[in-house]
Design an enzyme around this catalytic site. Structure first.
Site, mmCIF file in Angstrom:
data_model
loop_
_atom_site.group_PDB
_atom_site.id
_atom_site.type_symbol
_atom_site.label_atom_id
_atom_site.label_comp_id
_atom_site.label_asym_id
_atom_site.label_seq_id
_atom_site.Cartn_x
_atom_site.Cartn_y
_atom_site.Cartn_z
ATOM 1 N N GLU A 113 7.859 2.974 -4.567
ATOM 2 C CA GLU A 113 7.323 1.615 -4.744
ATOM 3 C C GLU A 113 7.668 1.028 -6.109
ATOM 4 O O GLU A 113 6.830 0.401 -6.774
ATOM 5 C CB GLU A 113 5.808 1.620 -4.486
ATOM 6 C CG GLU A 113 5.488 2.013 -3.046
ATOM 7 C CD GLU A 113 4.004 2.126 -2.730
ATOM 8 O OE1 GLU A 113 3.184 2.020 -3.670
ATOM 9 O OE2 GLU A 113 3.667 2.343 -1.551
ATOM 10 N N GLU A 171 7.425 4.488 6.983
ATOM 11 C CA GLU A 171 5.978 4.764 7.069
ATOM 12 C C GLU A 171 5.316 3.797 8.046
ATOM 13 O O GLU A 171 4.301 3.174 7.736
ATOM 14 C CB GLU A 171 5.320 4.651 5.690
ATOM 15 C CG GLU A 171 5.934 5.529 4.620
ATOM 16 C CD GLU A 171 5.263 5.379 3.257
ATOM 17 O OE1 GLU A 171 4.117 4.870 3.197
ATOM 18 O OE2 GLU A 171 5.870 5.777 2.245
#
Length: 573
Positions: free
Chosen positions: A348, A451
């Site tokens: 991220e 994900e």
């Protein structure tokens, strides 16, 4: 209000008549023209502009309006190209606009070419709708001196009038626009795009020829085709709860070919206290995956969100933070080198920049270079969320994602970079999702959804829509669901109950796994001893027998993107 709506209905009717051949077209243009990143002149609009009137401004400002009480100016380039520009902007939303009529359930792809008169800045396309408010459909980093393509999309949640315009926070620049397009598709047309793409990128036609020992063709031979392993990586996250639960193991290994560990390979799980490392769960899970032929994605080396950095790391002086990170890389990556196919290196790091704030703006670039050196055969993912899920999140648009990727790539020869799109969806907009993938595809690196889950009550339908869109997109090379099972429940989305009976989401997964494979096919060879079959990518066992022989012949066959269509596999019976 009734007169206003009537004008829009008449306008939409006239547009459909004028561009009916475009509206009924089932073709889709996956291109997003980022390879060149910026062009001296804009190309013609996609789909001839679709339902946009005067998309190339050849008729001046006909069909266009001023949005936000700004001013517009017609311009012509040195080569004679006509375009529209804003003039003297004082508010971010002051720009050019056009009114359209959106139909409920239609999927729209939007594109435009933009430039600014100085520097570079983000320009966003927004639809102002009567019922659904302001809908962000796409963004681009517009530059001076050349044209950049904005590509976006939206699915109409209701029928009614709408007005699209362009927004830019930098009010000191002029926004230049050309070659604008808005193309509607029905749901059936959208599914037709998916089917066409799947046939092109996930399948190959194979010819199996039965011959005797002398090479003579054998008509009437029985051919059996069994898929041993699918070629497309499709998986799900697991947790350490799988290690001592045979029912979970059976359910999981019968379905998936790749996995990601939910938490067990993260730094905060491996070194909760400084200097006290533990890899027992991760080691056991890697061994389990290897035993069952399941590939593992390494998730993750470090995390750039300060909330997910251990407090002991954050308490260190700057130099010691760098030393701790270096030890982390040299601990986890050599340990699992050759045992994982990929790493989420700095998780991220499009959204967050903790390590950049501590170690300098090139911290991520240094980490990725180090990762390439420590495990040169694994893919190195830039992994983040909301690029597909939330067009309103301006921090991680496809353009911002690509800028981060290019920044890292420019630091060195990083040949194994990849794009990881987490895919934590609320209500998905499949039109926007496709446009975002189109844009990212131009980076020419592998793209995975890493994900995937859906966080609301309509999970199964939306999950199926997301998976179909991802699987059919030419740029996507793998999908991992985020549905690790725990007795107390899953993070956002479970696929089974606690007895490992499928929930509706699990039924969707099984349905698609079955649909996306060629298995237990039986046929008879023709007069030339041939049987042609369109097969999904994967590993196959081919069995051939003939009435003239009491024995069967078996051959292994791998079908993948490198296979030639109509290549002939000769089987001696």
């Amino acid at each position: 209000m009734q007169i206003f709506l009537l004008k829009f209905l008449l306008l939409f009717s006239s547009v459909v008549i004028l561009t009916g051949n475009l509206v009924t077209s089932t073709s889709y243009d996956y291109s997003a023209s980022i390879e060149a990143r910026c062009l001296a002149e804009p190309p013609r609009p996609q789909y001839g502009g679709g339902i946009v009137r005067n998309p190339e401004f050849n008729d001046g400002v006909k069909g266009w309006s001023v949005f936000g009480y700004g001013q517009l100016a017609e311009r012509t380039s040195d080569t004679g190209n006509k375009f529209l520009a804003t003039d003297r902007r004082s508010l971010s939303h002051q720009s050019m606009s056009q009114k359209v009529y959106l139909q409920w359930g239609m999927l729209y792809t939007f594109s435009a070419w933009l430039q600014v008169d100085q520097g570079n800045t983000t320009v966003t396309a927004i639809f102002k709708t009567a019922k659904d408010g302001f809908v962000h459909v796409g963004a681009v980093e517009a530059r001076s001196g050349c044209w950049s393509m904005l590509k976006g999309g939206l699915t109409a949640k209701s029928s009614g009038p709408a007005e699209f315009y362009f927004e830019c926070e930098n009010t000191s620049v002029e926004i230049w626009v050309d070659s604008v397009s808005l193309q509607p598709f029905t749901k059936d047309q959208w599914r037709a795009h998916q089917a066409e793409s799947i046939s092109k990128v996930r399948k190959k036609t194979v010819a199996i020829q039965a011959v005797d020992a002398n090479g003579h063709a054998l008509p009437g031979a029985a051919v059996s085709i069994q898929q041993k392993r699918p070629g497309f990586p499709f998986g799900c996250a697991i947790a350490n709860s799988i290690l001592d639960n045979s029912a979970y193991q059976s359910w999981f290994t019968s379905r998936f070919t790749v996995t990601t560990f939910e938490n067990e390979m993260k730094w905060y799980a491996n070194e909760r206290e400084q200097g006290k490392e533990t890899y027992s769960d991760a080691d056991a899970m890697v061994a389990f995956a290897k035993q069952h032929g399941i590939a593992v994605r390494g998730h993750n080396v470090v995390w750039n969100d300060p909330q997910d950095v251990q407090s002991w790391v954050k308490s260190l002086p700057t130099q010691q933070i760098g030393e701790a990170v270096n030890r982390r890389f040299n601990s986890v990556m050599p340990r699992y080198r050759g045992k994982v196919i990929a790493w989420d290196v700095v998780n991220e790091n499009v959204h967050f920049s903790y390590f950049e704030s501590q170690l300098g703006q090139n911290a991520s670039s240094v980490f990725y270079q180090q990762a390439h050196q420590l495990d040169p055969n694994a893919l190195m993912f830039l992994n983040d969320y909301n690029t597909l899920e939330a067009p309103v999140d301006g921090n991680v648009t496809p353009e911002k994602f690509l800028q981060k990727l290019w920044q890292i790539q420019s630091f060195g020869n990083l040949s194994r970079m990849a794009i990881g799109l987490e895919g934590h969806f609320g209500t998905p907009d499949i039109s926007y999702m496709r446009s975002a993938l189109d844009k990212l595809a131009g980076a020419n690196v592998p793209i995975w959804l890493t994900e995937v889950d859906v966080g609301h009550t309509n999970q199964s339908k939306d999950l199926e829509d997301i998976l179909r869109e991802a699987y059919s997109h030419p740029a996507v090379q793998g999908i991992v669901l985020w549905g690790a099972w725990h007795p107390q429940g899953c993070w956002r989305m479970c696929l089974t109950d606690n007895n490992f009976k499928n929930l509706p989401t699990g039924d969707v997964v099984d349905k698609l796994i079955f649909e996306w494979k060629s298995d237990n096919l039986a046929a008879t060879t023709d007069a030339d001893g041939l049987h042609r079959a369109e097969l999904y990518h994967g590993e196959y066992k081919i069995t051939v027998n003939h009435p003239s022989s009491n024995s069967s012949s078996m051959r292994s066959l791998t079908v993948d993107s490198a296979s030639q269509n109509n290549s002939v596999l000769r089987v001696i019976v």
